[in-house]
Scaffold this active site. Structure first.
Site, PDB file in Angstrom:
ATOM      1  CG  ASP A  80      12.108 -59.287  33.363  1.00 13.60           C
ATOM      2  OD1 ASP A  80      11.437 -58.275  33.598  1.00 13.60           O
ATOM      3  OD2 ASP A  80      12.015 -60.337  34.030  1.00 13.60           O
ATOM      4  CD  GLU A  99      12.813 -54.752  35.175  1.00 10.81           C
ATOM      5  OE1 GLU A  99      11.705 -54.223  35.355  1.00 10.81           O
ATOM      6  OE2 GLU A  99      12.972 -55.974  35.085  1.00 10.81           O
TER       7      GLU A  99
END
Length: 799
Positions: free
Chosen positions: A425, A481
């Site tokens: 993330d 990401e």
């Protein structure tokens, strides 16, 4: 967290109100402030992902806020219950060995340390059972505190107290009254039931760590990693609780790891061979706990992007809860991995190494902050927390101690828990320079012209280097990401060592624009179909470095993407101010679910178009949980706070659609697996791929073109023809001439089920095929507006 999530955490004694979460398609866009609502709760709120500024200024009363205790703990004096000896500085954490347990923890700035032992019953009563002061002369090696104990550890937990300077201006938050979690703890115990408040309604009751035992064993039944080539994956993004929590799942343990195990056959039927689990590290779902008057329930941190501990599986996703001091949760997670592997499904974890649940200076002191705040967090010169995560703090990833911690955590999940990889993330934060950046400390020598400041992007980030060259980690799936909320956007440019792949946000945006009929996207759409060589080829990467997705947990579902032009987030209680406003969606002519029959038919057609596009694109397709049956969230594109039907997989709806969209999805994934050419190891060249327009060999890349078609040589199927007509007008196309062969229809998204996919079991299939005979005899095919097709080449009879 996909896009930029602005989350909120409750402050002590309800002095500040929660603010909603916001996610951004464009991470550089600033986020407007939200209206506050009053709360009367004895808990806390951390910072929201709101500020895109590097430094999050410390409030004048921050130190006082940070000292607010989450639980009143009474202590018993030390006793001789355990045999105490010097211990060993490695490995970190609590380790069963030599008939006892060794405890080791890093804290370079603490002046004293106390090991607290807490029985499970005492934890619930906020008591410390035993405490053992560590002697800095005998129980400390370098900056590592350690001790070895022998004794009865049954139902025993542990934590630490550290003392030192409490000076936020210098980056230190030591408080000898706080019981802290060991960053290396393998299970964290507090509350046992998801969403249930602690004693006296406390959202943050005292937590403690599991003490390991020699009896901690699990029968892996010979489990070995599947090690699929990444190009062969079809990924399914899943939320553990949401997958089976709905009453229609009829699982024995809904909302748990065991519930997922019961439903793995659904994924196998869908054709999925890799699950991407949304955060399963221990987090506190009561972080934003407040009453939501719109739905009449309580807002919680449902998604889980706010880690408390990086080695512990989420306890409240297990059926056993805190029973057996967390060992049941560990074993249930292992069972999920083992059973998934038995069905040929890999498991990738979504991990959040960009920030923690401790927030900024107003957040709680749970673990990292009290152990060594200046090491674990990225700090400005006067102690302020840098906020590249948008959640109040930024994990100091490229600090030598922290990067080793991250690698140790990842290795643990691979070696001990058998996971197959990780999705990181806001991974761009892991490429930023750490606090107290020192090239000599990192590389062993100064770098000429090195004027890097804190948080500057690094071309060769030490943490990414360590992960990429680690003998264990370089062999698993590594997915970034590739952006953060500080404006660093690295899609196509993430430091990759040849092995990292990326969530391709540009694929999502381009495909949405083209399929809804926006001009000037035909060329960019063709790049997406080829695996985005414009992003990855120049850097030496391959199509499988692109994780292709149209929808993710954050944003519109696939059904909502074709149903709503605007977000409808009123259920979040933030006056529809939260969530991304720029969605590249199209409602097909009418907003909402109650529309004309023609609009409903067009929406189903568009859903099939999106899914077909995913399955015929080079790269790795990712499906989001529920999209395979058309799950709707009523136009809410930011359901971070809902533990209800909005986020629950609705198995009754899946059954209703089993003869419609779910069937189409299953057949399309099967088709992809069967085609050697749809998962290439390299970008297609003219020897294999040819572009077409309305006429063969004449593609139209003009600004007004809404038609893209190609043929692809396939060793299994011979040759396939794929075309997309995103115009509002129908068209009759001319097909490429193939002497002694004939094009046969397979998929046409404009047709009703089951004729949208002419599989071998379709009733009266031959009759359906003959309806196209006069067109195909003339080497033509009619395409309706907003439709896509797949044709196969077959030998012509009597050729």
């Amino acid at each position: 967290m996909e896009f930029a999530q602005c989350t909120s955490r409750l402050l002590c004694a309800g002095k500040l109100s929660p603010r909603g979460a916001r996610r951004l398609t464009n991470p550089t866009r600033t986020v407007p402030k939200q209206q506050k609502t009053a709360l009367k709760l004895e808990t806390r709120v951390g910072n929201s992902r709101r500020s895109l500024v590097a430094v999050n200024a410390r409030a004048s009363d921050g130190a006082a806020e940070a000292e607010t205790s989450t639980a009143v703990v009474t202590e018993k004096p030390e006793s001789g219950r355990f045999q105490v000896s010097q211990g060993y500085p490695t490995p970190f954490g609590a380790t069963a060995r030599d008939g006892g347990v060794n405890f080791a923890i890093y804290s370079g700035n603490a002046v004293s340390a106390v090991l607290c032992l807490i029985s499970l019953s005492d934890l619930l009563d906020n008591k410390v059972t035993e405490q053992i002061s560590l002697d800095p002369l005998t129980n400390k090696t370098g900056d590592v505190w350690h001790v070895f104990l022998k004794g009865d550890f049954k139902d025993m937990l542990y934590g630490y107290k550290f003392d030192g300077i409490f000076s936020p201006e210098e980056g230190h938050y030591y408080n000898s009254s706080r019981i802290l979690l060991d960053p290396y703890a393998k299970a964290v115990i507090s509350r046992g039931e998801f969403g249930a408040l602690g004693p006296d309604g406390n959202c943050w009751p005292q937590m403690a760590c599991m003490v390991p035992s020699f009896d901690d064993e699990f029968d892996w039944e010979g489990d070995l990693p599947l090690k699929y080539p990444q190009r062969d994956l079809i990924i399914y993004e899943m939320h553990v609780r949401g997958f089976t929590r709905h009453e229609s799942s009829r699982t024995k343990f809904p909302g748990t790891y065991l519930g997922v195990v019961e439903k793995l056959d659904h994924l196998k039927e869908l054709g999925v061979n890799c699950i991407e689990l949304m955060p399963c590290h221990e987090f506190n779902e009561l972080e934003y706990f407040s009453y939501n008057s719109v739905l009449g329930d309580n807002k919680v941190n449902f998604w889980g992007y706010s880690t408390v501990n990086y080695f512990s599986p989420m306890i409240r996703y297990s059926s056993g809860g805190i029973q057996n001091c967390g060992r049941d949760a560990i074993n249930e997670f292992k069972l999920l991995i083992r059973e998934a592997h038995k069905r040929g499904i890999e498991v990738v974890m979504d991990v959040v190494f960009n920030h923690t649940a401790e927030g900024n200076e107003k957040g709680p002191i749970l673990s990292f902050r009290g152990v060594d705040n200046s090491v674990f967090y990225m700090l400005a010169p006067k102690g302020e927390f840098y906020n590249y995560s948008g959640c109040g703090n930024t994990f100091n990833c490229n600090n030598p101690v922290v990067r080793q911690f991250v690698v140790d955590s990842l290795r643990y999940w691979v070696t001990e828990m058998h996971v197959d990889g990780f999705r990181f993330d806001l991974a761009s934060i892991m490429t930023r320079g750490s606090s107290l950046w020192d090239a000599v400390n990192v590389y062993g020598k100064p770098i000429e012209g090195d004027l890097l400041t804190i948080g500057s992007p690094l071309s060769s980030p030490p943490l990414i280097d360590m992960i990429s060259t680690d003998p264990i980690l370089r062999g698993v799936k590594l997915i970034a990401e590739a952006w953060d909320t500080g404006g660093l956007y690295q899609v196509g440019m993430f430091p990759h060592w040849g092995i990292w792949s990326e969530w391709n946000g540009k694929y999502r945006d381009t495909v949405r624009q083209f399929i809804k009929g926006t001009d000037a996207f035909s060329g960019a759409f063709a790049e997406c179909l080829c695996g985005s060589p414009n992003l990855y080829q120049r850097g030496g990467r391959k199509p499988w470095n692109s994780i292709n997705f149209v929808c993710a947990h954050d944003g519109f579902t696939l059904a909502d993407l074709v149903t709503y032009n605007d977000k409808h987030n009123l259920a979040n209680g933030e006056d529809n101010n939260d969530g991304e406003s720029h969605n590249n969606s199209w409602n097909c002519g009418q907003e909402g679910e109650f529309v004309s029959l023609s609009v409903k038919k067009l929406r189903k057609r568009q859903m099939r178009n999106f899914f077909l596009c995913l399955m015929v694109s080079q790269g790795v397709p990712m499906i989001t949980m529920g999209d395979e049956y058309g799950h709707t969230k009523g136009g809410n594109n930011n359901t971070y706070c809902h533990d209800n039907y909005l986020n629950y997989f609705q198995w009754d709806k899946r059954e209703e659609s089993s003869s419609d969209f779910f069937r189409f999805c299953c057949l399309m994934t099967k088709f992809r697996h069967e085609c050697e050419s749809l998962g290439l190891n390299d970008f297609p060249t003219a020897e294999r791929l040819q572009w077409h327009g309305h006429a063969p060999g004449m593609p139209d890349w003009s600004e007004t073109s809404r038609f893209v078609a190609f043929t692809l040589i396939d060793s299994m199927k011979g040759e396939i023809y794929v075309a997309f007509n995103s115009s509002h007008l129908p068209v009759t196309i001319t097909l490429p001439e193939r002497p002694r062969f004939r094009w046969e229809p397979l998929v046409d998204t404009s047709k009703q089920t089951p004729y949208d996919f002419l599989s071998g079991d379709v009733p009266e299939r031959e009759t359906a095929v003959k309806q196209y005979a006069h067109f195909l005899d003339a080497n033509q095919y009619p395409m309706l507006s907003y439709s896509s097709i797949i044709l196969l080449l077959s030998p012509q009879e009597n050729a």
